[in-house]
Design a protein around this motif. Structure first.
Motif, PDB file in Angstrom:
ATOM      1  N   ILE A  56     -93.187 -40.918 -16.423  1.00 16.55           N
ATOM      2  CA  ILE A  56     -93.227 -41.261 -14.986  1.00 16.55           C
ATOM      3  C   ILE A  56     -94.386 -40.556 -14.325  1.00 16.55           C
ATOM      4  O   ILE A  56     -95.101 -41.124 -13.477  1.00 16.55           O
ATOM      5  CB  ILE A  56     -91.877 -40.891 -14.336  1.00 16.55           C
ATOM      6  N   ASN A  57     -94.555 -39.295 -14.710  1.00 15.72           N
ATOM      7  CA  ASN A  57     -95.656 -38.522 -14.122  1.00 15.72           C
ATOM      8  C   ASN A  57     -96.985 -39.158 -14.474  1.00 15.72           C
ATOM      9  O   ASN A  57     -97.896 -39.283 -13.619  1.00 15.72           O
ATOM     10  CB  ASN A  57     -95.579 -37.075 -14.633  1.00 15.72           C
ATOM     11  N   LEU A  58     -97.100 -39.614 -15.755  1.00 18.00           N
ATOM     12  CA  LEU A  58     -98.333 -40.284 -16.176  1.00 18.00           C
ATOM     13  C   LEU A  58     -98.503 -41.605 -15.421  1.00 18.00           C
ATOM     14  O   LEU A  58     -99.621 -41.962 -14.989  1.00 18.00           O
ATOM     15  CB  LEU A  58     -98.298 -40.532 -17.702  1.00 18.00           C
ATOM     16  N   LEU A  59     -97.345 -42.263 -15.221  1.00 17.80           N
ATOM     17  CA  LEU A  59     -97.400 -43.548 -14.524  1.00 17.80           C
ATOM     18  C   LEU A  59     -97.813 -43.346 -13.074  1.00 17.80           C
ATOM     19  O   LEU A  59     -98.639 -44.108 -12.512  1.00 17.80           O
ATOM     20  CB  LEU A  59     -96.034 -44.238 -14.599  1.00 17.80           C
ATOM     21  N   SER A  60     -97.296 -42.271 -12.430  1.00 17.63           N
ATOM     22  CA  SER A  60     -97.652 -41.995 -11.029  1.00 17.63           C
ATOM     23  C   SER A  60     -99.119 -41.625 -10.912  1.00 17.63           C
ATOM     24  O   SER A  60     -99.796 -41.958  -9.917  1.00 17.63           O
ATOM     25  CB  SER A  60     -96.752 -40.876 -10.508  1.00 17.63           C
ATOM     26  N   LEU A  61     -99.610 -40.925 -11.976  1.00 14.42           N
ATOM     27  CA  LEU A  61    -101.036 -40.559 -11.975  1.00 14.42           C
ATOM     28  C   LEU A  61    -101.884 -41.807 -12.063  1.00 14.42           C
ATOM     29  O   LEU A  61    -102.896 -41.966 -11.298  1.00 14.42           O
ATOM     30  CB  LEU A  61    -101.333 -39.609 -13.154  1.00 14.42           C
ATOM     31  N   ASN A  62    -101.513 -42.719 -12.925  1.00 13.84           N
ATOM     32  CA  ASN A  62    -102.266 -43.981 -13.058  1.00 13.84           C
ATOM     33  C   ASN A  62    -102.191 -44.791 -11.764  1.00 13.84           C
ATOM     34  O   ASN A  62    -103.178 -45.434 -11.329  1.00 13.84           O
ATOM     35  CB  ASN A  62    -101.706 -44.796 -14.225  1.00 13.84           C
ATOM     36  N   THR A 101    -101.824 -43.633  -8.759  1.00  6.69           N
ATOM     37  CA  THR A 101    -102.643 -42.969  -7.739  1.00  6.69           C
ATOM     38  C   THR A 101    -104.102 -43.338  -7.928  1.00  6.69           C
ATOM     39  O   THR A 101    -104.847 -43.607  -6.954  1.00  6.69           O
ATOM     40  CB  THR A 101    -102.466 -41.447  -7.847  1.00  6.69           C
ATOM     41  N   ILE A 102    -104.483 -43.365  -9.247  1.00 10.23           N
ATOM     42  CA  ILE A 102    -105.878 -43.725  -9.543  1.00 10.23           C
ATOM     43  C   ILE A 102    -106.118 -45.156  -9.114  1.00 10.23           C
ATOM     44  O   ILE A 102    -107.166 -45.485  -8.489  1.00 10.23           O
ATOM     45  CB  ILE A 102    -106.171 -43.528 -11.043  1.00 10.23           C
ATOM     46  N   GLU A 103    -105.236 -46.026  -9.424  1.00 11.35           N
ATOM     47  CA  GLU A 103    -105.409 -47.443  -9.074  1.00 11.35           C
ATOM     48  C   GLU A 103    -105.364 -47.626  -7.581  1.00 11.35           C
ATOM     49  O   GLU A 103    -106.111 -48.471  -7.030  1.00 11.35           O
ATOM     50  CB  GLU A 103    -104.289 -48.267  -9.754  1.00 11.35           C
ATOM     51  N   ALA A 104    -104.548 -46.842  -6.866  1.00 16.47           N
ATOM     52  CA  ALA A 104    -104.464 -46.944  -5.421  1.00 16.47           C
ATOM     53  C   ALA A 104    -105.760 -46.479  -4.797  1.00 16.47           C
ATOM     54  O   ALA A 104    -106.238 -47.041  -3.787  1.00 16.47           O
ATOM     55  CB  ALA A 104    -103.296 -46.100  -4.895  1.00 16.47           C
ATOM     56  N   GLY A 159    -104.641 -50.134  -1.185  1.00 17.81           N
ATOM     57  CA  GLY A 159    -103.756 -49.395  -2.119  1.00 17.81           C
ATOM     58  C   GLY A 159    -103.090 -48.189  -1.491  1.00 17.81           C
ATOM     59  O   GLY A 159    -102.463 -47.409  -2.192  1.00 17.81           O
ATOM     60  N   LYS A 160    -103.244 -48.012  -0.144  1.00 14.97           N
ATOM     61  CA  LYS A 160    -102.644 -46.827   0.475  1.00 14.97           C
ATOM     62  C   LYS A 160    -101.123 -46.830   0.359  1.00 14.97           C
ATOM     63  O   LYS A 160    -100.514 -45.808   0.070  1.00 14.97           O
ATOM     64  CB  LYS A 160    -103.058 -46.758   1.951  1.00 14.97           C
ATOM     65  N   GLY A 161    -100.517 -47.976   0.621  1.00 11.32           N
ATOM     66  CA  GLY A 161     -99.041 -48.035   0.509  1.00 11.32           C
ATOM     67  C   GLY A 161     -98.585 -47.746  -0.914  1.00 11.32           C
ATOM     68  O   GLY A 161     -97.602 -47.050  -1.146  1.00 11.32           O
ATOM     69  N   PHE A 162     -99.275 -48.278  -1.850  1.00  5.93           N
ATOM     70  CA  PHE A 162     -98.930 -48.026  -3.259  1.00  5.93           C
ATOM     71  C   PHE A 162     -99.139 -46.582  -3.602  1.00  5.93           C
ATOM     72  O   PHE A 162     -98.416 -45.998  -4.405  1.00  5.93           O
ATOM     73  CB  PHE A 162     -99.787 -48.961  -4.121  1.00  5.93           C
ATOM     74  N   SER A 163    -100.185 -45.967  -2.925  1.00  7.04           N
ATOM     75  CA  SER A 163    -100.482 -44.559  -3.175  1.00  7.04           C
ATOM     76  C   SER A 163     -99.318 -43.695  -2.723  1.00  7.04           C
ATOM     77  O   SER A 163     -98.961 -42.712  -3.374  1.00  7.04           O
ATOM     78  CB  SER A 163    -101.767 -44.169  -2.440  1.00  7.04           C
ATOM     79  N   VAL A 164     -98.696 -44.107  -1.567  1.00  7.87           N
ATOM     80  CA  VAL A 164     -97.539 -43.332  -1.083  1.00  7.87           C
ATOM     81  C   VAL A 164     -96.397 -43.408  -2.090  1.00  7.87           C
ATOM     82  O   VAL A 164     -95.768 -42.432  -2.432  1.00  7.87           O
ATOM     83  CB  VAL A 164     -97.075 -43.873   0.281  1.00  7.87           C
ATOM     84  N   VAL A 165     -96.191 -44.621  -2.577  1.00 10.07           N
ATOM     85  CA  VAL A 165     -95.122 -44.799  -3.571  1.00 10.07           C
ATOM     86  C   VAL A 165     -95.409 -43.975  -4.827  1.00 10.07           C
ATOM     87  O   VAL A 165     -94.555 -43.315  -5.420  1.00 10.07           O
ATOM     88  CB  VAL A 165     -94.909 -46.277  -3.937  1.00 10.07           C
ATOM     89  N   SER A 191     -97.178 -41.360  -4.927  1.00  7.51           N
ATOM     90  CA  SER A 191     -96.990 -39.942  -4.652  1.00  7.51           C
ATOM     91  C   SER A 191     -95.504 -39.570  -4.723  1.00  7.51           C
ATOM     92  O   SER A 191     -95.129 -38.525  -5.261  1.00  7.51           O
ATOM     93  CB  SER A 191     -97.554 -39.625  -3.264  1.00  7.51           C
ATOM     94  N   GLU A 192     -94.626 -40.446  -4.219  1.00  6.33           N
ATOM     95  CA  GLU A 192     -93.170 -40.165  -4.270  1.00  6.33           C
ATOM     96  C   GLU A 192     -92.660 -40.157  -5.707  1.00  6.33           C
ATOM     97  O   GLU A 192     -91.834 -39.333  -6.109  1.00  6.33           O
ATOM     98  CB  GLU A 192     -92.406 -41.214  -3.460  1.00  6.33           C
ATOM     99  N   VAL A 193     -93.196 -41.150  -6.447  1.00  7.35           N
ATOM    100  CA  VAL A 193     -92.778 -41.199  -7.871  1.00  7.35           C
ATOM    101  C   VAL A 193     -93.209 -39.932  -8.584  1.00  7.35           C
ATOM    102  O   VAL A 193     -92.468 -39.370  -9.412  1.00  7.35           O
ATOM    103  CB  VAL A 193     -93.353 -42.446  -8.555  1.00  7.35           C
ATOM    104  N   LYS A 194     -94.401 -39.454  -8.228  1.00 12.41           N
ATOM    105  CA  LYS A 194     -94.886 -38.229  -8.863  1.00 12.41           C
ATOM    106  C   LYS A 194     -93.979 -37.051  -8.514  1.00 12.41           C
ATOM    107  O   LYS A 194     -93.676 -36.209  -9.361  1.00 12.41           O
ATOM    108  CB  LYS A 194     -96.323 -37.973  -8.415  1.00 12.41           C
ATOM    109  N   ASN A 195     -93.611 -37.064  -7.188  1.00 11.70           N
ATOM    110  CA  ASN A 195     -92.700 -35.981  -6.775  1.00 11.70           C
ATOM    111  C   ASN A 195     -91.387 -36.041  -7.550  1.00 11.70           C
ATOM    112  O   ASN A 195     -90.818 -35.017  -7.979  1.00 11.70           O
ATOM    113  CB  ASN A 195     -92.427 -36.079  -5.268  1.00 11.70           C
TER     114      ASN A 195
END
Length: 463
Positions: free
Chosen positions: A328-334, A336-339, A346-352, A354-358
């Motif tokens: 999940i952490n790797l997925l959130s990192l990817n 964030t990069i894509e956002a 991609g800002k909204g996706f970036s928020v998501v 970021s939450e997934v990363k948290n």
């Protein structure tokens, strides 16, 4: 009494007439034809139950013939003398005499002769001088007749007694006609003491005057010696019986004490047996409880092993969660990069992202915390398992010991019960011994009484 040739009575003198009259009643009982009224002139056949025998004897008689006849209780001495005139028989003269006194004197003489053969006999004058003595007496005392004839009786007694008033009174009593009988100590020619069982008998004449003294005696020296020995032996036996009586009393007291002690032991043994029966019951209960503890420890060990298996399984789940959190952490990192690449889009996706990363970070932290807890749980489970293993081993040891102890207590209970029974039997046996000792004491008392009576009898005989 004179009879003619035909045996008819032709004369009786006054003496024979008186004799026949005195005996008439007795003669008539035996001879029914006899009668004093018709005797003179009758035939002598009246004196015989079988006259023919007497007639044949008289016909052949050629010299005087004597005979003793008995008619009832009467006895007569007869002397029949034939009378002849030349060659012709003229008759018979029959002399009658009452034979009672003669026969009685013969009987007395025979008795005295028998006594003389069996006993020592000596005769004394009324003054105590020796007249004569038989062989038995002379042999007993060791004298010849001529050595003692004319001497005084005092040669047979001890000098002190011969001078005593008792000795003078002894002879005075004999002279007065009083017989004396007792056991006497006499002295033989050699000075040896001789004990006799003697009877001094005054002999009276027809006027009742003492003419002499006859002593009949039996030598009882051997019996007196034996009685003396018997008396000494009885004294010794009585002394031993006295000791036995004392010992039997002590034995009875000792057995009485032993009876009390054994009875107490029997009671204590019974109480001990009861206590051991209670302990045995408790040990059986302990054995049951120990078996339950052992079984429970076995179940705890099984549950602990299951817990360890569960913690192992939880470790695998935690690893899986950790792997998922990493992804999940790797997925959130990817994301964030894509956002970032998408810019504003991609800002909204970036928020998501970021939450997934948290969430991934939190999951990772939770996973670490779970890992720590699981590690602690595994450590504790291992400790619990080790403790349970130790408990099971100790429970096994305790169960074995309790089992052995229970068996030992049960065996001890059996032994103690047997001991209690044996102690009771011993108490009964000792009680029986007490009874026997009591009977023995009574028997010893009876023996002691019998010995005293025997002693008295021996002393009386020895006197």
């Amino acid at each position: 009494m004179i009879a003619d040739p035909d045996l008819n009575i032709i004369y009786m003198n006054q003496a024979v007439t008186a004799l026949m009259a005195e005996a008439e009643a007795e003669l008539k009982r035996e001879l029914p034809r006899f009668s004093m009224a018709t005797l003179l002139g009758s035939n002598i056949d009246v004196f015989h139950k079988t006259p023919d025998h007497q007639r044949r004897m008289l016909a052949a008689l050629d010299k005087p013939h004597s005979a003793t006849i008995r008619i009832g209780r009467r006895a007569f001495d007869l002397l029949v003398t034939p009378i002849s005139q030349g060659d012709r028989r003229a008759g018979f003269v029959v002399e009658w005499e009452d034979a009672h006194h003669r026969l009685l004197n013969l009987d007395y003489a025979a008795q005295i002769a028998a006594i003389g053969r069996a006993q020592a006999v000596i005769e004394f004058g009324t003054d105590g001088t020796i007249v004569t003595a038989n062989d038995n007496f002379l042999t007993t005392m060791g004298y010849g007749l001529e050595e003692i004839r004319g001497k005084h009786h005092q040669i047979f007694v001890e000098p002190g007694y011969a001078r005593s008033a008792d000795y003078a009174a002894f002879w005075e009593a004999l002279r007065s006609g009083k017989p004396m009988s007792a056991q006497y100590k006499r002295i033989s020619k050699t000075g040896r003491p001789i004990w006799i069982d003697g009877s001094y008998n005054p002999i009276l004449d027809h006027n009742g005057r003492v003419t002499k003294v006859v002593k009949f005696a039996t030598d009882i020296s051997a019996q007196i010696e034996l009685l003396g020995n018997l008396r000494d032996n009885i004294v010794e036996v009585d002394r031993e019986v006295g000791r036995s009586n004392t010992e039997s009393v002590a034995a009875r007291q000792a057995v009485g004490t032993a009876t009390a002690n054994v009875s107490s032991v029997a009671q204590n043994a019974e109480q001990l047996a009861e206590s051991i029966r209670v302990i045995s019951g408790n040990m059986v209960a302990s054995q049951t409880a120990t078996d339950a503890v052992f079984q429970q420890a076995a179940r705890v060990a099984t549950e602990t092993e299951g817990l360890a298996g569960a913690t192992q399984a939880m470790s695998g789940i935690v690893a899986l969660i950790r792997s998922i959190a990493s992804q999940i952490n790797l997925l959130s990192l990817n994301a964030t990069i894509e956002a970032a690449r998408a810019g504003e889009a991609g800002k909204g996706f970036s928020v998501v992202a970021s939450e997934v990363k948290n969430l991934a970070v939190q999951a990772a932290q939770a996973t670490e915390q779970i890992t720590k807890e699981i590690d602690s749980l595994q450590s504790r489970s291992a400790s619990v398992a080790q403790a349970v293993i130790s408990i099971r081993e100790q429970a096994t040891t305790v169960r074995d010991q309790v089992t052995h102890a229970a068996e030992a207590v049960q065996e001890q209970a059996s032994v103690t019960q047997g001991m209690s029974g044996s102690a009771q039997n011993a108490a009964d046996a000792v009680s029986a011994v007490l009874g026997s000792v009591t009977e023995m004491e009574a028997a010893v008392g009876s023996v002691s009484t019998a010995m005293r009576k025997t002693m008295e009898a021996a002393q009386a005989l020895a006197r």
